[in-house]
Write a protein that holds these residues in place. Sequence first.
Motif, PDB file in Angstrom:
ATOM      1  N   ALA A   5      -4.103  -0.154   9.463  1.00 26.58           N
ATOM      2  CA  ALA A   5      -4.220   0.297   7.845  1.00 26.58           C
ATOM      3  C   ALA A   5      -5.770   0.219   7.590  1.00 26.58           C
ATOM      4  CB  ALA A   5      -3.539  -0.820   7.082  1.00 26.58           C
ATOM      5  N   ILE A   6      -6.329   1.396   7.101  1.00 29.01           N
ATOM      6  CA  ILE A   6      -7.603   1.170   6.807  1.00 29.01           C
ATOM      7  C   ILE A   6      -8.096   1.546   5.095  1.00 29.01           C
ATOM      8  CG2 ILE A   6      -9.973   2.019   7.488  1.00 29.01           C
ATOM      9  CD1 ILE A   6      -9.211   2.916  10.173  1.00 29.01           C
ATOM     10  N   LEU A  99       6.573   7.320  -0.600  1.00 28.28           N
ATOM     11  CA  LEU A  99       7.796   7.656   0.381  1.00 28.28           C
ATOM     12  C   LEU A  99       7.311   8.577   1.578  1.00 28.28           C
ATOM     13  CD1 LEU A  99      10.714   6.562   0.261  1.00 28.28           C
ATOM     14  CD2 LEU A  99      11.145   8.988  -0.986  1.00 28.28           C
ATOM     15  N   LYS A 100       6.571   9.795   0.987  1.00 29.98           N
ATOM     16  CA  LYS A 100       6.385  10.896   2.109  1.00 29.98           C
ATOM     17  C   LYS A 100       5.379   9.909   3.298  1.00 29.98           C
ATOM     18  CE  LYS A 100       6.731  14.842  -0.371  1.00 29.98           C
ATOM     19  NZ  LYS A 100       7.742  15.767   0.404  1.00 29.98           N
ATOM     20  N   GLN A 101       4.582   9.156   2.938  1.00 24.49           N
ATOM     21  CA  GLN A 101       3.733   8.579   3.930  1.00 24.49           C
ATOM     22  C   GLN A 101       4.649   7.545   4.667  1.00 24.49           C
ATOM     23  OE1 GLN A 101       0.287   6.583   2.004  1.00 24.49           O
ATOM     24  NE2 GLN A 101       0.705   7.802   0.380  1.00 24.49           N
ATOM     25  N   LEU A 117      -3.312   4.955   9.255  1.00 27.17           N
ATOM     26  CA  LEU A 117      -3.477   5.620   7.934  1.00 27.17           C
ATOM     27  C   LEU A 117      -4.638   5.051   7.235  1.00 27.17           C
ATOM     28  CD1 LEU A 117      -0.292   6.117   8.783  1.00 27.17           C
ATOM     29  CD2 LEU A 117       0.421   5.823   6.606  1.00 27.17           C
ATOM     30  N   ASP A 118      -5.348   6.019   6.578  1.00 26.22           N
ATOM     31  CA  ASP A 118      -6.617   5.548   5.888  1.00 26.22           C
ATOM     32  C   ASP A 118      -6.319   5.905   4.133  1.00 26.22           C
ATOM     33  OD1 ASP A 118      -7.650   8.114   5.537  1.00 26.22           O
ATOM     34  OD2 ASP A 118      -9.329   7.655   6.410  1.00 26.22           O
ATOM     35  N   THR A 124      -2.112  -2.893   1.438  1.00 23.27           N
ATOM     36  CA  THR A 124      -1.371  -3.784   0.397  1.00 23.27           C
ATOM     37  C   THR A 124       0.120  -3.237   0.079  1.00 23.27           C
ATOM     38  OG1 THR A 124      -2.464  -2.660  -1.216  1.00 23.27           O
ATOM     39  CG2 THR A 124      -3.549  -4.366  -0.441  1.00 23.27           C
ATOM     40  N   LYS A 125       0.074  -1.981   0.328  1.00 21.67           N
ATOM     41  CA  LYS A 125       1.464  -1.468   0.018  1.00 21.67           C
ATOM     42  C   LYS A 125       2.149  -0.320   0.995  1.00 21.67           C
ATOM     43  CE  LYS A 125       4.071   0.142  -3.669  1.00 21.67           C
ATOM     44  NZ  LYS A 125       4.565  -1.078  -4.556  1.00 21.67           N
ATOM     45  N   ILE A 126       1.604   0.249   1.706  1.00 21.47           N
ATOM     46  CA  ILE A 126       2.180   1.343   2.633  1.00 21.47           C
ATOM     47  C   ILE A 126       2.519   0.503   3.911  1.00 21.47           C
ATOM     48  CG2 ILE A 126       2.067   3.605   3.774  1.00 21.47           C
ATOM     49  CD1 ILE A 126       2.047   3.787   0.746  1.00 21.47           C
ATOM     50  N   LEU A 127       1.619   0.130   4.590  1.00 18.06           N
ATOM     51  CA  LEU A 127       1.734  -0.849   5.688  1.00 18.06           C
ATOM     52  C   LEU A 127       1.388  -2.265   5.681  1.00 18.06           C
ATOM     53  CD1 LEU A 127       0.123   1.762   8.135  1.00 18.06           C
ATOM     54  CD2 LEU A 127       2.458   1.637   7.833  1.00 18.06           C
TER      55      LEU A 127
END
Length: 217
Positions: A5-6, A99-101, A117-118, A124-127
């Motif tokens: 995660a970036i 959701l798409k991510q 993913l950047d 904090t949220k997606i990964l």
Amino acid sequence: MIEIAIDGTAASGKGTLARKLAEKYNFIYLDTGLLYRKVANELIIKKKNISNDLEYHSSVIARNLNFLEIKKEDLRSEETAKLASLIATHPKLREILNLKQKEFVEENKKKFSGCILDGRDIGTKILPNANFKFFIDASIEVRAKRRLLEKNISFLHEKDEKCMLQFLIKQMNDRDKLDIKRSISPLVPADDAYVIDTTFIDADELFLKVTKIIDEI
Ligand code: C5P
């Protein structure tokens, strides 16, 4: 699957870093800012009245978003970025794009041994359980200069260059403020992120620093 995660501010060097890491490790890469920019760009093209139910119109566009149609070169203008940042404050739109991510990561799990993913809320949220989290920042002056160089305007007079630089500093500052101060998924480093300042280091040095951390672990 290894997750990287970036997050970071605009023009901090996070995109270049993510691309170089994806190439080195043969991981799949998603620039999540492009999703927000694509929705913003569609709003501009369709001339949707941006003060009139922006959340509804952007959510409709986001639901039908096709990753394959997103072409980076169409979306780099600061006008698009400004609107992207504005719509990114809306919870409904974020929910759809989040959701798409996550679907993107799921779909690629079998094909790739890792993903990168950047964005602004990846760690904090997606990964939230990413194996590695990086938060990249730099001084606003250095970031604005990088943006100006990206625009490749070599014929500018010194006075015009200064003027454009000031304009970019203001635009980027406004956008950072909106991203940092919004109540939903603000731009903040995850507690377990490596925070790296790129004010005095270039893309190659950043890449070395990050690959050293990854390879050591
Ligand atoms: O990264 P980029 O500058 O292309 O992102 C454009 C805008 O999209 C950001 O200023 C931010 O408001 C929004 N964004 C976001 N969350 C992400 C990626 C981008 O809110 N994960």
